[in-house]
Design a protein around this motif. Sequence first.
Motif, PDB file in Angstrom:
ATOM      1  N   LEU A  54       0.867  -1.087  -0.136  1.00  0.00           N
ATOM      2  CA  LEU A  54      -0.042   0.102  -0.042  1.00  0.00           C
ATOM      3  C   LEU A  54       0.837   1.246   0.020  1.00  0.00           C
ATOM      4  CD1 LEU A  54      -2.923   1.384   0.421  1.00  0.00           C
ATOM      5  CD2 LEU A  54      -2.499   1.238   2.977  1.00  0.00           C
ATOM      6  N   ARG A  55       0.598   2.104  -1.048  1.00  0.00           N
ATOM      7  CA  ARG A  55       1.401   3.502  -1.059  1.00  0.00           C
ATOM      8  C   ARG A  55       0.499   4.202  -0.719  1.00  0.00           C
ATOM      9  NH1 ARG A  55       3.836   4.170  -6.687  1.00  0.00           N
ATOM     10  NH2 ARG A  55       5.099   2.766  -6.164  1.00  0.00           N
ATOM     11  N   VAL A  56       0.972   5.242   0.464  1.00  0.00           N
ATOM     12  CA  VAL A  56       0.053   6.262   0.707  1.00  0.00           C
ATOM     13  C   VAL A  56       0.806   7.512   0.621  1.00  0.00           C
ATOM     14  CG1 VAL A  56      -0.708   7.338   3.080  1.00  0.00           C
ATOM     15  CG2 VAL A  56      -0.566   4.818   2.788  1.00  0.00           C
ATOM     16  N   PHE A  85       9.863   4.970   3.464  1.00  0.00           N
ATOM     17  CA  PHE A  85       9.611   6.088   3.003  1.00  0.00           C
ATOM     18  C   PHE A  85      10.485   6.405   1.400  1.00  0.00           C
ATOM     19  CE2 PHE A  85       9.156   7.184   7.322  1.00  0.00           C
ATOM     20  CZ  PHE A  85       7.669   8.017   7.235  1.00  0.00           C
ATOM     21  N   THR A  86       9.437   6.763   0.475  1.00  0.00           N
ATOM     22  CA  THR A  86      10.238   6.612  -0.959  1.00  0.00           C
ATOM     23  C   THR A  86      10.456   8.116  -1.276  1.00  0.00           C
ATOM     24  OG1 THR A  86       8.356   7.217  -2.461  1.00  0.00           O
ATOM     25  CG2 THR A  86       8.260   5.087  -1.270  1.00  0.00           C
ATOM     26  N   THR A  87      11.122   8.079  -2.702  1.00  0.00           N
ATOM     27  CA  THR A  87      11.870   9.303  -3.419  1.00  0.00           C
ATOM     28  C   THR A  87      10.426   9.961  -3.931  1.00  0.00           C
ATOM     29  OG1 THR A  87      11.423   7.875  -5.370  1.00  0.00           O
ATOM     30  CG2 THR A  87      13.699   8.088  -4.299  1.00  0.00           C
ATOM     31  N   ASN A 460      13.846   0.457 -14.580  1.00  0.00           N
ATOM     32  CA  ASN A 460      12.654   1.497 -14.293  1.00  0.00           C
ATOM     33  C   ASN A 460      13.069   2.642 -13.370  1.00  0.00           C
ATOM     34  OD1 ASN A 460      10.365   0.396 -15.608  1.00  0.00           O
ATOM     35  ND2 ASN A 460      10.255  -1.310 -14.045  1.00  0.00           N
ATOM     36  N   ALA A 461      14.363   2.520 -12.624  1.00  0.00           N
ATOM     37  CA  ALA A 461      15.035   3.546 -11.916  1.00  0.00           C
ATOM     38  C   ALA A 461      14.216   4.482 -11.020  1.00  0.00           C
ATOM     39  CB  ALA A 461      15.300   4.666 -13.152  1.00  0.00           C
ATOM     40  N   CYS A 462      13.433   3.390  -9.957  1.00  0.00           N
ATOM     41  CA  CYS A 462      12.720   4.065  -8.967  1.00  0.00           C
ATOM     42  C   CYS A 462      13.925   4.584  -7.977  1.00  0.00           C
ATOM     43  CB  CYS A 462      12.033   3.074  -8.290  1.00  0.00           C
ATOM     44  SG  CYS A 462      10.817   2.239  -9.286  1.00  0.00           S
TER      45      CYS A 462
HETATM   46  C1  HEM Z   1       7.793  -2.142  -5.407  1.00  0.00           C
HETATM   47  C2  HEM Z   1       7.006  -1.419  -6.213  1.00  0.00           C
HETATM   48  C3  HEM Z   1       7.246  -0.445  -7.420  1.00  0.00           C
HETATM   49  C4  HEM Z   1       7.090  -0.808  -8.553  1.00  0.00           C
HETATM   50  C5  HEM Z   1       5.996  -2.047  -9.271  1.00  0.00           C
HETATM   51  C6  HEM Z   1       7.353   0.359  -9.434  1.00  0.00           C
HETATM   52  C7  HEM Z   1       7.300   0.367 -10.689  1.00  0.00           C
HETATM   53  C8  HEM Z   1       7.848   1.561 -11.524  1.00  0.00           C
HETATM   54  C9  HEM Z   1       7.761   1.454 -12.956  1.00  0.00           C
HETATM   55  C10 HEM Z   1       7.305   0.395 -13.987  1.00  0.00           C
HETATM   56  C11 HEM Z   1       8.512   2.722 -13.281  1.00  0.00           C
HETATM   57  C12 HEM Z   1       8.908   2.983 -14.595  1.00  0.00           C
HETATM   58  C13 HEM Z   1       7.880   3.913 -15.171  1.00  0.00           C
HETATM   59  C14 HEM Z   1       8.243   4.655 -16.780  1.00  0.00           C
HETATM   60  O1  HEM Z   1       9.318   4.844 -16.927  1.00  0.00           O
HETATM   61  O2  HEM Z   1       7.463   4.882 -17.376  1.00  0.00           O
HETATM   62  C15 HEM Z   1       8.837   3.354 -12.175  1.00  0.00           C
HETATM   63  C16 HEM Z   1       9.723   4.576 -12.167  1.00  0.00           C
HETATM   64  C17 HEM Z   1       9.704   5.225 -11.086  1.00  0.00           C
HETATM   65  N1  HEM Z   1       9.510   5.031  -9.593  1.00  0.00           N
HETATM   66 FE1  HEM Z   1       8.510   2.975  -9.027  1.00  0.00          FE
HETATM   67  N2  HEM Z   1       8.066   1.181  -8.414  1.00  0.00           N
HETATM   68  C18 HEM Z   1       7.959   0.749  -7.373  1.00  0.00           C
HETATM   69  C19 HEM Z   1       8.144   1.336  -6.024  1.00  0.00           C
HETATM   70  C20 HEM Z   1       8.958   2.398  -6.246  1.00  0.00           C
HETATM   71  C21 HEM Z   1       9.559   3.137  -4.797  1.00  0.00           C
HETATM   72  C22 HEM Z   1       9.793   2.275  -3.734  1.00  0.00           C
HETATM   73  C23 HEM Z   1       9.994   4.172  -5.350  1.00  0.00           C
HETATM   74  C24 HEM Z   1      10.781   5.184  -4.343  1.00  0.00           C
HETATM   75  C25 HEM Z   1      11.731   4.691  -3.598  1.00  0.00           C
HETATM   76  C26 HEM Z   1       9.506   4.292  -6.664  1.00  0.00           C
HETATM   77  C27 HEM Z   1       9.886   5.565  -7.361  1.00  0.00           C
HETATM   78  C28 HEM Z   1       9.811   5.715  -8.715  1.00  0.00           C
HETATM   79  C29 HEM Z   1      10.540   7.049  -9.528  1.00  0.00           C
HETATM   80  C30 HEM Z   1      11.094   7.926  -8.843  1.00  0.00           C
HETATM   81  C31 HEM Z   1      10.627   6.347 -10.627  1.00  0.00           C
HETATM   82  C32 HEM Z   1      11.319   7.282 -11.930  1.00  0.00           C
HETATM   83  C33 HEM Z   1      10.868   8.362 -12.136  1.00  0.00           C
HETATM   84  C34 HEM Z   1       9.922   8.408 -13.262  1.00  0.00           C
HETATM   85  O3  HEM Z   1       9.000   8.264 -13.246  1.00  0.00           O
HETATM   86  O4  HEM Z   1      10.452   8.529 -14.423  1.00  0.00           O
HETATM   87  N3  HEM Z   1       9.035   3.312  -7.024  1.00  0.00           N
HETATM   88  N4  HEM Z   1       8.471   2.634 -10.994  1.00  0.00           N
END
Ligand code: HEM
Length: 551
Positions: A54-56, A85-87, A460-462
């Motif tokens: 769950l993301r709040v 806590f996330t980015t 995906n670069a999270c």
């Molecule tokens: C565990 C579950 C997660 C999934 C399934 C997920 C999935 C994704 C996907 C698929 C993308 C690529 C989107 C694109 O380029 O179109 C992405 C980008 C991103 N996510 Fe996640 N993510 C998760 C968790 C997180 C967490 C924990 C954070 C923070 C620590 C985060 C922050 C971001 C950021 C900053 C981006 C890149 C920035 C952008 O959107 O260009 N995500 N995520």
Amino acid sequence: MYRYDEFDHTLVAERVSQFRGQVARRVAGELTEEEFKPLRLMNGLYLQLHAYMLRVAIPYGVLSSLQMRKLAHIARVYDKGYGHFTTRQNIQYNWPKLPDVPDILDELAEVEMHAIQTSGNCIRNVTADQYAGVAGDEIEDPRIYAEIMRQWSTLHPEFSFLPRKFKIAITGAPNDRAAVKVHDIGLRMVRNEAGEPGFEVLVGGGQGRTPMIAHTVRDFLPIRHLLSYLEAILRVYNQLGRRDNKYKARIKILVHETGAEKFTAMVEDEWAQIKDTPLALPESEVARIKAYFAPPEYDTLDDNSPEFDAWRGGDRDFDLWVRANVAEHKVPGYAIANISLKPIGGTPGDATADQMEAVADLADRFSLGEIRVSHEQNLVLGDVKKRDLYALWQALKTHDLATANIGLISDMITCPGLDYCSLANARSIPIAQEISERFADLERQHDIGELKLKISGCINACGHHHVGHIGILGVDKKGVEHYQITLGGNADQNAAIGKIVGPAFSGDDVTDAVETIVETYLDIRADGESFLDTYQRAGLEPFKERLYAAH
Ligand code: HEM
Ligand code: SF4
């Protein structure tokens, strides 16, 4: 801070009760997981490797102590006693049970929080500078405009099914602490020649598999046009963004394929048609929201605190903490205190329920009851009197929250990686832990100086690896976890995408590789040169030579 009005309360309560019905139907087997998926994603509920997640949302990263206590309570009662806590200034719970989620959302609604628009192809939680309202270099408090955008974007009917997710970040200062250049829309407060505040508008930044730095589409946008201009950008994107290919659906690809100049012209055309409609922001509305963020009544203090200077002089550990974790406040005698969620060997960004409660108590005691969450996965107390810093630091120490590493190598951004995420190629957290242990010596970290290391478990670069001074990306090489290293990325006002240094390293070798990079820097740095300065002067070569000569 902003307080919900009746409209906000009703909207959130209705959403919770609607979701309660959907969960009941899923639990009773009336909905398949496939049918349930789009419904849960409207409420920030993902299905990950081991459990639901769950993301709040924490709007623009601001929390009251009451809200922080509620987050702690949820972690303790419904999860495994911690949160992440996330980015994007959200908190994620990794282990909620599905039937409990409506109760969690009810509890959040009690403190004016929710999980709406934390997933799905809509406008996500608007993020902002964690020093908003207290930084000396600020033109205006960006939270005012972040809140206006929150209200405008919440359940916006036209923008609820965009080609892809959409992320907006805003900074009120020339020094960018909100990474606005790697967002779909970045807003930077600036002044025009007449000295009036407004926004520089940037579009098309992003990370993921095609990292891009945003283009400036407008040097100066008057405040009254904020919403009409955003609508114009989103309309162009909504109509022309690619829905045929998920990997090409973000606005950065549209800007790239159309060309920034042509894209800007399309936005300006669209804007010309809507700028003088009711979308124009009346001054009265800006003033109404501004009132929620009016500066508190600060005490009149001398900027010099002899007690503070004496403690610093007498206690080396405190001095190191001040050097790394304390930033300048705009009001004399006050300071901004960063609370690191990166203890040596810990999971970056995680906080236990006890720690969250401790921070809430300390916010009440020392910082007007307010906490900020930074995009670098740390917490901030924005309004601490300098003379209270020593007592605050001592209290933080008892909760393992006093690591003196903000901006240093062990203050890493790290995504959940293969420990939780179903999209991962490789683990991120154990790599972060190993690197953090290797550089455990704080004196050494301080000697190395500012160094931003960021780790993602897949493209995906999270974990923001593209914009890490050192970036680490988990890749899969014939079924074995490997790590590709990039150098020279940067997320601030001079944002840049890092360059790949060479072939990827195995999990066993990656920490040694980071150490080699750091040693190379220490050997070749000029006086006072930071890691990034050295990289920019010397380029990839010296690092490459040392890294691959050693293999
Ligand atoms: C565990 C579950 C997660 C999934 C399934 C997920 C999935 C994704 C996907 C698929 C993308 C690529 C989107 C694109 O380029 O179109 C992405 C980008 C991103 N996510 Fe996640 N993510 C998760 C968790 C997180 C967490 C924990 C954070 C923070 C620590 C985060 C922050 C971001 C950021 C900053 C981006 C890149 C920035 C952008 O959107 O260009 N995500 N995520
Ligand atoms: S970068 Fe990849 S592995 Fe890490 S959280 Fe995002 S999707 Fe998962």
